[in-house]
Every structure is written in C-alpha cells, then in structure tokens.
Design a protein around this motif. Structure first.
Motif, PDB file in Angstrom:
ATOM      1  N   ARG A   1       0.941  -1.238   0.005  1.00 21.92           N
ATOM      2  CA  ARG A   1       0.034  -0.090  -0.037  1.00 21.92           C
ATOM      3  C   ARG A   1       0.833   1.063   0.200  1.00 21.92           C
ATOM      4  O   ARG A   1       0.547   2.297  -0.659  1.00 21.92           O
ATOM      5  CB  ARG A   1      -0.931  -0.058   1.417  1.00 21.92           C
ATOM      6  N   LEU A   2       1.916   1.434   0.771  1.00 26.24           N
ATOM      7  CA  LEU A   2       2.798   2.370   0.862  1.00 26.24           C
ATOM      8  C   LEU A   2       3.448   2.510  -0.620  1.00 26.24           C
ATOM      9  O   LEU A   2       3.653   3.653  -1.126  1.00 26.24           O
ATOM     10  CB  LEU A   2       3.963   2.161   1.927  1.00 26.24           C
ATOM     11  N   GLU A   3       3.724   1.247  -1.090  1.00 20.83           N
ATOM     12  CA  GLU A   3       4.498   1.554  -2.544  1.00 20.83           C
ATOM     13  C   GLU A   3       3.581   2.007  -3.819  1.00 20.83           C
ATOM     14  O   GLU A   3       4.058   2.856  -4.578  1.00 20.83           O
ATOM     15  CB  GLU A   3       5.069   0.182  -3.010  1.00 20.83           C
ATOM     16  N   ARG A   4       2.273   1.595  -3.481  1.00 24.29           N
ATOM     17  CA  ARG A   4       1.149   2.291  -4.504  1.00 24.29           C
ATOM     18  C   ARG A   4       0.943   3.809  -4.135  1.00 24.29           C
ATOM     19  O   ARG A   4       0.609   4.317  -5.168  1.00 24.29           O
ATOM     20  CB  ARG A   4      -0.175   1.533  -4.301  1.00 24.29           C
ATOM     21  N   GLU A   5       0.855   4.188  -2.921  1.00 20.85           N
ATOM     22  CA  GLU A   5      -0.079   5.343  -2.611  1.00 20.85           C
ATOM     23  C   GLU A   5       1.097   6.508  -1.997  1.00 20.85           C
ATOM     24  O   GLU A   5       0.800   7.699  -1.926  1.00 20.85           O
ATOM     25  CB  GLU A   5      -1.021   5.084  -1.501  1.00 20.85           C
ATOM     26  N   ALA A   6       2.259   6.115  -1.565  1.00 21.28           N
ATOM     27  CA  ALA A   6       3.063   7.071  -0.985  1.00 21.28           C
ATOM     28  C   ALA A   6       4.304   7.414  -1.702  1.00 21.28           C
ATOM     29  O   ALA A   6       4.670   7.087  -2.914  1.00 21.28           O
ATOM     30  CB  ALA A   6       3.756   6.454   0.229  1.00 21.28           C
ATOM     31  N   ALA A   7       4.819   8.679  -1.423  1.00 20.35           N
ATOM     32  CA  ALA A   7       6.227   9.239  -2.253  1.00 20.35           C
ATOM     33  C   ALA A   7       7.438   8.321  -1.481  1.00 20.35           C
ATOM     34  O   ALA A   7       7.068   7.891  -0.319  1.00 20.35           O
ATOM     35  CB  ALA A   7       6.412  10.651  -1.866  1.00 20.35           C
ATOM     36  N   PHE A   8       8.162   7.691  -2.411  1.00 20.96           N
ATOM     37  CA  PHE A   8       9.110   6.986  -1.893  1.00 20.96           C
ATOM     38  C   PHE A   8      10.567   7.477  -1.972  1.00 20.96           C
ATOM     39  O   PHE A   8      11.038   7.699  -3.314  1.00 20.96           O
ATOM     40  CB  PHE A   8       9.038   5.690  -2.604  1.00 20.96           C
ATOM     41  N   ILE A   9      11.253   7.679  -0.957  1.00 19.83           N
ATOM     42  CA  ILE A   9      12.671   8.384  -1.150  1.00 19.83           C
ATOM     43  C   ILE A   9      13.441   7.000  -0.798  1.00 19.83           C
ATOM     44  O   ILE A   9      13.729   6.604   0.535  1.00 19.83           O
ATOM     45  CB  ILE A   9      12.923   9.258  -0.090  1.00 19.83           C
ATOM     46  N   PRO A  10      14.159   6.428  -1.727  1.00 12.44           N
ATOM     47  CA  PRO A  10      15.121   5.219  -1.242  1.00 12.44           C
ATOM     48  C   PRO A  10      16.284   5.459  -0.498  1.00 12.44           C
ATOM     49  O   PRO A  10      16.664   4.751   0.218  1.00 12.44           O
ATOM     50  CB  PRO A  10      15.610   4.868  -2.760  1.00 12.44           C
ATOM     51  N   SER A  11      16.865   6.687  -0.497  1.00  9.39           N
ATOM     52  CA  SER A  11      17.940   6.766   0.252  1.00  9.39           C
ATOM     53  C   SER A  11      18.125   8.342   1.054  1.00  9.39           C
ATOM     54  O   SER A  11      18.320   9.407   0.429  1.00  9.39           O
ATOM     55  CB  SER A  11      19.267   6.836  -0.541  1.00  9.39           C
ATOM     56  N   ALA A  12      17.767   8.279   2.335  1.00  8.65           N
ATOM     57  CA  ALA A  12      17.857   9.361   3.220  1.00  8.65           C
ATOM     58  C   ALA A  12      19.057   9.076   3.739  1.00  8.65           C
ATOM     59  O   ALA A  12      19.344   7.947   4.573  1.00  8.65           O
ATOM     60  CB  ALA A  12      16.658   9.296   4.159  1.00  8.65           C
ATOM     61  N   ASP A  13      20.115  10.162   3.810  1.00  9.97           N
ATOM     62  CA  ASP A  13      21.472   9.893   4.498  1.00  9.97           C
ATOM     63  C   ASP A  13      21.364  10.372   5.759  1.00  9.97           C
ATOM     64  O   ASP A  13      21.293  11.505   5.998  1.00  9.97           O
ATOM     65  CB  ASP A  13      22.343  10.654   3.407  1.00  9.97           C
ATOM     66  N   PHE A  14      21.837   9.521   6.652  1.00  3.18           N
ATOM     67  CA  PHE A  14      22.022   9.997   8.331  1.00  3.18           C
ATOM     68  C   PHE A  14      23.522  10.327   8.660  1.00  3.18           C
ATOM     69  O   PHE A  14      23.730  10.896   9.645  1.00  3.18           O
ATOM     70  CB  PHE A  14      21.712   8.889   9.084  1.00  3.18           C
ATOM     71  N   GLY A  15      24.542   9.915   7.882  1.00  2.98           N
ATOM     72  CA  GLY A  15      25.890  10.232   8.146  1.00  2.98           C
ATOM     73  C   GLY A  15      26.278   8.881   8.964  1.00  2.98           C
ATOM     74  O   GLY A  15      25.564   8.095   9.326  1.00  2.98           O
ATOM     75  N   PRO A  16      27.582   8.837   9.358  1.00  2.97           N
ATOM     76  CA  PRO A  16      28.058   7.710  10.109  1.00  2.97           C
ATOM     77  C   PRO A  16      27.679   7.757  11.745  1.00  2.97           C
ATOM     78  O   PRO A  16      27.477   8.628  12.106  1.00  2.97           O
ATOM     79  CB  PRO A  16      29.755   7.912   9.797  1.00  2.97           C
ATOM     80  N   GLY A  17      27.622   6.227  12.035  1.00  2.00           N
ATOM     81  CA  GLY A  17      27.668   6.156  13.514  1.00  2.00           C
ATOM     82  C   GLY A  17      26.816   6.203  14.378  1.00  2.00           C
ATOM     83  O   GLY A  17      26.742   6.571  15.462  1.00  2.00           O
ATOM     84  N   LEU A  18      25.541   6.178  13.506  1.00  2.04           N
ATOM     85  CA  LEU A  18      24.112   6.464  14.582  1.00  2.04           C
ATOM     86  C   LEU A  18      23.527   5.311  14.748  1.00  2.04           C
ATOM     87  O   LEU A  18      23.483   4.513  14.060  1.00  2.04           O
ATOM     88  CB  LEU A  18      23.309   7.394  13.902  1.00  2.04           C
TER      89      LEU A  18
END
Length: 543
Positions: free
Chosen positions: A67-84
């Motif tokens: 359902r998310l894949e059909r109806e939502a905006a999808f951002i494959p790569s949100a970058d958090f940076g190292p070590g979290l």
C-alpha cells in the motif's frame, strides 16, 4: 440609453454569474487545499532495508508495504551520516537536527563524573509509571515534530509515542507529548515517565488485565510460511525451521521478546488501542500525533549467525502489523485525513562473528588490553598516573583531572595517544576529538562532526578493522556474543515513505539529507519546523 449600451449591460450578466461561480469554486478548492490533517502517524523502523522489500514483494499482502508503494512518495536513500544507532537516528528524524545540535548521539552515554554508562534519557530525579526507572527528555536540546504540533494547536491536540525501547520512545515524544510508552524489560509492563502528564487509562488497564508476563509462557516464534516459500535461500536453511520460545528461567526473556517480531506485534496492539481508545484524529482543533517504533534488526538471540530466514519472517510479520495499523486508521479516522510517514534507520555496523569453518580473517580487539598498554605508554612519556579512565562505544576517555594536575597540554596528549593506539593490531583509524571538531576526521569529516556530541564524546574515537571482534573486557568480565560484536562496514542511508492526501505517489531518485524529513512533514502539516532543523523541506509533487 443606446441599444449598444443595453446589449452590453445585458450580455454582462451571464459573465458576472460565471465569474461569481468561478470565484466560489476557487474558494472551495482553496479551502479544500488548506484543510488541516486530523492525524499524523510517524513510524520509525530500525534497520529496514529496501532490498528486502523488493525481495519479499510477492509475499507481502496488499495492505502493508504494498500500500505504501502504491500510494506514498518513496525516497530510497535518506542519508544520516556515520555512526548513529536507532535512538540517535530517531532523534534526527523527529527533530531535523544532527546529534551535535540535538544532543542525542546514541542510546547511552558515558558519565565522566560518576564514571559509568547511563541511558541518554535516564533521569533519577523523575519517577516512572509502571517502572522503577526514571526517564525524561532533558538531554534533548531541541523541539520535535510532536512538540511543534502541540504548540501550534495551543496544546488542545494529543500526542503519543510507542516503542519497545524507552530512549526511542522519548526521542519520538519530545518534551510536550501526553505520554511516551515503552516495554519495561524487567516487569513486562507498558511503562511511562511522570515527566509526561498522562498515563492512558487503557494502557494501565492492559497492564493489569492482560500482563505480558502471563502470556509469555504460551508465546513462540516459528516461521509464518512454509520454509520453501522464503526466496533466495540455500537448501540447508529451508530444511530446519526455526523455533524460539521465551523460557521462564531466562533473565532475558522480555528482552528476547522485544527483539523478536512479537515485540513489533505488541507495539502495534498498543498503538492501535491508542487510536481507538483515545479517539485520535477526531478532535476538531489541531492534528493529533502518534509516533511508533519497530525493529527489523537481525535477531541477536538467534541460534546461528545466518539469520536470513528469521529476518525475512520478521519483514512478513511487520507487513501484517502495518496492515493492521492502517486498517485501524481507516476505521477510526481515514487515511485520507491522515499524514503518515515511515522512516527507516540505517543498519547496525555490529554483527555476530562468522562461523570458524569459513576461515574469514578475524581477530579480537580487547579494550582492557588497549587501555592497559595505552596507560603504560602515557606513563613512560608523562610520568606515573592513571591516564585512561574508560572505554565506551568506540570512545576512549582520558583522565582530564590528572592532565590538569600535571599541567599537560590535553591536545598534545590526545595526539600522542591516538598515534599509539593506531599501531595496535585490529585498529583501522583513530581520531582525536579535536580533529572531529575541526572537521578533519574520516572519509566524511563534516558528517562525522555533525554526528558527534562533543559534550559526551571521548577524547579518542577508534574505528576497528572490519572482521575484528571488539571484546569489551574493560567494562565486563563476562564474554557474551550479544555484548561482544564484530565490526562491519554498512551504508549510512535508509528508505523513507511519505503518505499524505496532497502528495502524489512518486520516487525521489537522488540521496536526500535525513535532516529534511522533519521540515518536510511540518510543511505538509502547515506548522513550524523544529527549532533545530536546518535542512530545507523536500520538494515533492503535489496533487
């Protein structure tokens, strides 16, 4: 009046009517566009991997991830940076601020004064609800999405957070929520903190009438599907289905459950109960908030280091949990009146050691040995004394009191100590806190600087080589495979879904800054971004 003027005045009446109708339609459209969402649901999934979503797509139902894949905006790569870890990444999601700004660098921190490790939100001055442990958000220096939503409505809306882990729950709840709820690892109760003004009656009743401890003896985790239906598995993993129970004689039975998909099911049940029991999304003013945390980390109590079957099963079970949650939102509020986002946190770099039979290069890095050798070296250079106070999560802490008594240059001592540690077997790199602050450390120096909380950081930060097992025998004499871990290089990115009535389903191809999540959600809600958020909102296609 001339015939020409009469004709002009006569023909202008339909035009005026059409203009009036157009104005009314425009006003109605504009009114619809600014309708405030009734409910915000923020979901954080620790360790969610987009590759597994793709691998298991044919096994998912229609109402969860699909359902998310059909109806939502999808951002494959949100970058958090190292070590979290999960808590620090959750704080970044909810505040839009990096750890250096939010103050939340990990689930735990080392107290230089008391010389011990504490939870980042531990607060002995605060009493617990259904728990003996005290927690508060005092370490969180900035506001969260929930805080801004509460302030925007003047406090008439409601906000809750639900997680297995207390620190993750508080990172989602912030300072102003009605309650942060978590699973107490000693009693099995759903607990909270008296810092928050409310302990929901439905949750207190749940603790009394259906306590988790009375249900544990009958609970077990076995494969949801026939083993042959799990894709991309070698034959030997299909032959022996796993089975895990939570035995009464184990002191870790509640931790075992919380780390399993059964923990996600408990979180879903409590979250769904809050939606219906507290009538979230039905209040006339403001947007109610419900933040939820799940886990898809490899099962640390598994019988083998190869946990692919368990991990796939956890994804399938979470898919059902999400469908259950979405159905409850549909029944109680309607997803068309709801803003929902699902943000993953990056995978953990800590894994279990591979089986000896594979012959993978490995070694051990003993923290006790490292501290002993480093202290001997510093004594040879600067004279007698205990120069190293502690090791905590890759950070070595020097005895700053002793350095001051000897009138030593602390930066120089750190440089010399780093040079010595870097020559030890199994050490990849060593950075001083001075290098981190100056932005001269690592392959992502600016990201590492952002993700380091200087007030709680050690003097030296060490990276152990991949494959080496960190044996923290300085802090504990008991070797346990869940506290002694092997380092692995992992990605710093994670996927993100945003589902909102006005957002068009789409895929954003480029890597985005994870600090943009909170400003993006706040823009959709038409409220201020958290006060530590520095990234611009994402520009998503709208209907």
């Amino acid at each position: 009046m001339s015939i020409k003027h009469k004709i002009a005045n006569t023909t202008s009446v339909p035009g005026l009517l059409m203009a009036l109708v157009a104005s009314v339609v425009t006003i109605q459209i504009c009114t619809a566009e600014v309708t405030q969402p009734r409910l915000l649901v923020g979901i954080v999934v620790d360790g969610l991997d987009a590759d597994y979503l793709d691998l298991l797509r044919e096994r998912f139902g229609e109402g969860g991830f699909r359902r998310l894949e059909r109806e939502a905006a999808f951002i494959p790569s949100a970058d958090f940076g190292p070590g979290l870890d999960a808590t620090a990444a959750t704080a970044t999601i909810m505040t839009g601020a990096a750890p250096s700004v939010s103050g939340i660098g990990s689930n735990t921190r080392y107290d230089r004064v008391q010389l011990l490790e504490t939870g980042v939100f531990s607060d002995p001055s605060i009493l617990g609800n259904f728990t003996s442990a005290g927690y508060s958000p005092s370490a969180l220096r900035v506001t969260t999405i929930a805080d801004e939503s509460r302030m925007a409505s003047g406090g008439v809306n409601m906000a809750y957070a639900v997680a297995s882990d207390p620190c993750q729950a508080i990172a989602m709840a912030g300072h102003t929520s009605n309650s942060a709820l978590w699973l107490d690892a000693k009693t099995g109760n759903w607990a909270s903190s008296t810092f928050y003004k409310e302990m929901p009656v439905a949750i207190a009743t749940r603790n009394r009438t259906v306590p988790l401890l009375t249900r544990l003896d009958t609970m077990s985790w076995t494969p949801l599907l026939d083993p042959s239906l799990y894709p991309a598995l070698p034959d030997h993993l299909r032959r022996y289905p796993f089975r895990y129970v939570f035995p009464r004689g184990s002191a870790d039975r509640l931790k075992m459950l919380a780390a399993s998909p059964m923990g996600n099911s408990e979180v879903t049940s409590v979250a769904s109960g809050l939606i219906s029991g507290m009538k979230l999304g039905t209040h006339p003013d403001g947007t109610d908030v419900l933040n939820i945390a799940y886990s898809l980390r490899p099962y640390e109590y598994a019988k083998s280091s190869d946990t692919r079957v368990e991990l796939m099963d956890a994804y399938l079970r979470l898919d059902r949990n999400l469908e259950q949650l979405f159905n409850e939102i549909d029944r109680s509020v309607g997803l068309d009146k709801t803003v929902l986002f699902l943000a993953a946190t990056p995978p953990s770099s800590r894994t279990r050691r591979e089986d000896e039979r594979w012959g993978i290069p490995h070694g051990e890095f003993s923290t006790r040995k490292a501290i002993s050798l480093l202290n001997m070296y510093l004594m040879a250079v600067y004279g007698n004394g205990d120069y190293v106070s502690a090791y905590h999560r890759g950070h070595f802490f020097l005895n700053n009191k002793l350095l001051k008594e000897k009138s030593l240059d602390e930066s120089e001592v750190r440089r010399n100590a780093a040079a010595f540690l870097s020559k030890m077997t199994g050490v990849d790199r060593v950075f001083t806190v001075d290098e981190v602050i100056a932005g001269h450390a690592g392959e992502q120096p600016e990201a590492l600087r952002r993700n380091t909380v200087v007030a709680t950081a050690g003097d030296l930060i060490i990276n152990v080589a991949p494959g080496f097992e960190i044996v923290d025998d300085f802090n504990t004499q008991v070797k346990d495979e869940r506290t002694h871990h092997v380092e692995r290089v992992v990605a710093t990115t994670a996927p993100l879904f945003i589902l909102a009535p006005e957002i068009v389903p789409q895929t954003v191809g480029e890597i985005v800054d994870a600090r943009a999540i909170a400003p993006t959600i706040c823009r959709i809600l038409r409220i201020r971004s958290p006060n530590g958020a520095s990234a611009a909102p994402l520009h998503l296609l709208r209907k």
